[in-house]
Each structure stands twice: as structure tokens, then as C-alpha cells.
Write a protein that holds these residues in place. Sequence first.
Motif, short mmCIF file in Angstrom:
data_model
loop_
_atom_site.label_atom_id
_atom_site.label_comp_id
_atom_site.label_asym_id
_atom_site.label_seq_id
_atom_site.Cartn_x
_atom_site.Cartn_y
_atom_site.Cartn_z
N ILE A 1 0.83 -1.21 0.00
CA ILE A 1 0.00 0.00 0.00
C ILE A 1 0.86 1.26 0.00
O ILE A 1 0.67 2.17 -0.78
CB ILE A 1 -0.92 0.00 1.23
CG1 ILE A 1 -1.86 -1.20 1.17
CG2 ILE A 1 -1.71 1.29 1.34
CD1 ILE A 1 -2.63 -1.46 2.43
N ASP A 2 1.84 1.33 0.89
CA ASP A 2 2.60 2.54 1.11
C ASP A 2 3.92 2.56 0.35
O ASP A 2 4.65 3.55 0.40
CB ASP A 2 2.85 2.68 2.61
CG ASP A 2 3.42 4.03 3.00
OD1 ASP A 2 4.32 4.06 3.84
OD2 ASP A 2 2.98 5.05 2.45
N GLY A 3 4.26 1.51 -0.36
CA GLY A 3 5.57 1.39 -0.98
C GLY A 3 5.92 2.49 -1.95
O GLY A 3 7.00 3.07 -1.88
N LYS A 4 5.01 2.81 -2.87
CA LYS A 4 5.29 3.86 -3.84
C LYS A 4 5.43 5.20 -3.17
O LYS A 4 6.34 5.97 -3.49
CB LYS A 4 4.18 3.92 -4.89
CG LYS A 4 4.31 2.94 -5.99
CD LYS A 4 3.26 3.18 -7.06
CE LYS A 4 3.47 2.23 -8.21
NZ LYS A 4 2.44 2.38 -9.23
N ALA A 5 4.54 5.50 -2.24
CA ALA A 5 4.60 6.78 -1.53
C ALA A 5 5.90 6.88 -0.73
O ALA A 5 6.55 7.93 -0.71
CB ALA A 5 3.39 6.95 -0.61
N TYR A 6 6.28 5.78 -0.09
CA TYR A 6 7.52 5.76 0.68
C TYR A 6 8.71 6.04 -0.23
O TYR A 6 9.55 6.88 0.08
CB TYR A 6 7.71 4.40 1.37
CG TYR A 6 9.00 4.31 2.14
CD1 TYR A 6 9.07 4.71 3.46
CD2 TYR A 6 10.17 3.84 1.54
CE1 TYR A 6 10.26 4.64 4.17
CE2 TYR A 6 11.36 3.78 2.23
CZ TYR A 6 11.40 4.18 3.55
OH TYR A 6 12.59 4.13 4.24
N LEU A 7 8.75 5.35 -1.34
CA LEU A 7 9.86 5.52 -2.27
C LEU A 7 9.91 6.96 -2.80
O LEU A 7 10.98 7.56 -2.88
CB LEU A 7 9.74 4.52 -3.42
CG LEU A 7 10.94 4.40 -4.35
CD1 LEU A 7 12.18 4.00 -3.57
CD2 LEU A 7 10.66 3.38 -5.44
N GLU A 8 8.75 7.51 -3.15
CA GLU A 8 8.69 8.90 -3.61
C GLU A 8 9.18 9.86 -2.54
O GLU A 8 9.96 10.78 -2.82
CB GLU A 8 7.27 9.27 -4.03
CG GLU A 8 6.84 8.67 -5.33
CD GLU A 8 5.37 8.93 -5.64
OE1 GLU A 8 4.76 9.82 -5.00
OE2 GLU A 8 4.84 8.25 -6.53
N ASP A 9 8.71 9.66 -1.29
CA ASP A 9 9.13 10.54 -0.19
C ASP A 9 10.63 10.47 0.04
O ASP A 9 11.30 11.48 0.20
CB ASP A 9 8.40 10.16 1.11
CG ASP A 9 6.93 10.48 1.08
OD1 ASP A 9 6.49 11.26 0.21
OD2 ASP A 9 6.20 9.93 1.94
N MET A 10 11.16 9.26 0.05
CA MET A 10 12.56 9.08 0.41
C MET A 10 13.53 9.46 -0.70
O MET A 10 14.71 9.70 -0.43
CB MET A 10 12.81 7.64 0.88
CG MET A 10 12.00 7.27 2.12
SD MET A 10 12.14 8.46 3.48
CE MET A 10 13.73 8.02 4.13
N THR A 11 13.05 9.53 -1.93
CA THR A 11 13.94 9.93 -3.03
C THR A 11 13.77 11.41 -3.38
O THR A 11 14.51 11.92 -4.21
CB THR A 11 13.71 9.07 -4.29
OG1 THR A 11 12.34 9.14 -4.66
CG2 THR A 11 14.11 7.62 -4.03
#
Length: 189
Positions: free
Chosen positions: A33-43
Motif C-alpha cells: 500500500i505505502d511502498g510507492k509513496a515511501y519511495l517517492e518521499d525518500m527519493t
Amino acid sequence: MKKIQLCLIYFLSLFLILSSCKQESLEIIYSEIDGKAYLEDMTSAMNARKATRLILENKLEQVSTENILTIADSLITQDLEWRKMYFTAFSTAINQLNEQQKKSSGPSLFSFFIRNPSMYKSQIAQLTLENSDLLLELIADQVLEATQDEQITANSIINVTLGYCKECTLQEMDFIVSYVRLAEKLITD
């Protein structure tokens, strides 16, 4: 000799099993669920969301005090999940701020308290005593500032806060009254 062969077979088997595992992308490893958002936030460049995630991952040393203040400003977000995360991150990192920075974050914290008293209560229950006391001091400063002109009283702050507490239990309402009274007492002492 037989033990050596068995150990060798064991290690080779383990190596083959581990090397044949499919590599998952970061977004799947963290969450469907949160993987894409996490990746976007962290990059992305440093912002409130990235700073919050870093603090929650115990990487506070990577977050500047300016970013902690940005998190404080973000406490008023409409997103319930992020509101909780911002508060947790802010309350974890508050002792990294100097006195002036703490005071400048006070209005955001006070606004959070007034508009989210139930969430505030549940979140401070999880804090260390030191961080909980720091938040109380900031709330006390805001109560003092709001009541200095005598047009606003502690009772009116309580009433406004209770107005935002639509589904509060009696215990949560008692907490609000007690907390504002404690902040008021902190001012006079």
C-alpha cells in the motif's frame, strides 16, 4: 570426512536457495500500500514527509532543526494518518530544538491540541516524561499568550477544545479540562 561433506552440501544448498530468491523492489518490500509513496518521499528533496519518515526510522541525525519546524507546521494537515505521524515525529524530535525554535513551534502544537484533543491525549501517553513535559510547557506558553489580553480565558480555550471533541469520552473531556488547568497553573507558578 563425512561431516565435512555434509557441511559443504548444507552450505551449497543454502547458497543456492538464497541466490535464487527473486529480488523485490523497495516499494514491495516496505508495503504493497505505502511502498510507492515511501519511495517517492525518500527519493525526494528534504520535506516534512521525508523528515518525518527519517525520524520515525530513528535517523534523527539526518534531519535539520528547520525540517523539525516544518513538521510542526504540518501538524494541521487534513490527512489523519500523516497528522499522527507528524505529531509522533515532532514530539520525538522536539528536544533537538533550541528555546526560540520551541517557542516558534508552539502555535502549531496549540492548534493541533485544540483541534485534535483526543489524538493529542492518546499520543502523549506514549511519550517520555521529558518530551511530554516539553509539550505541556509549549501549551502553557500558548495559553498565557492567548489569555494575556483577558478577552480569552482558560475556560474559553477549554470550551473551544471540547467543541472539536465531537466523539470524546467523558475521560477525554476530563483530560482536556485538567490539561488546560495544568497549563494555566504552570503559568502562574
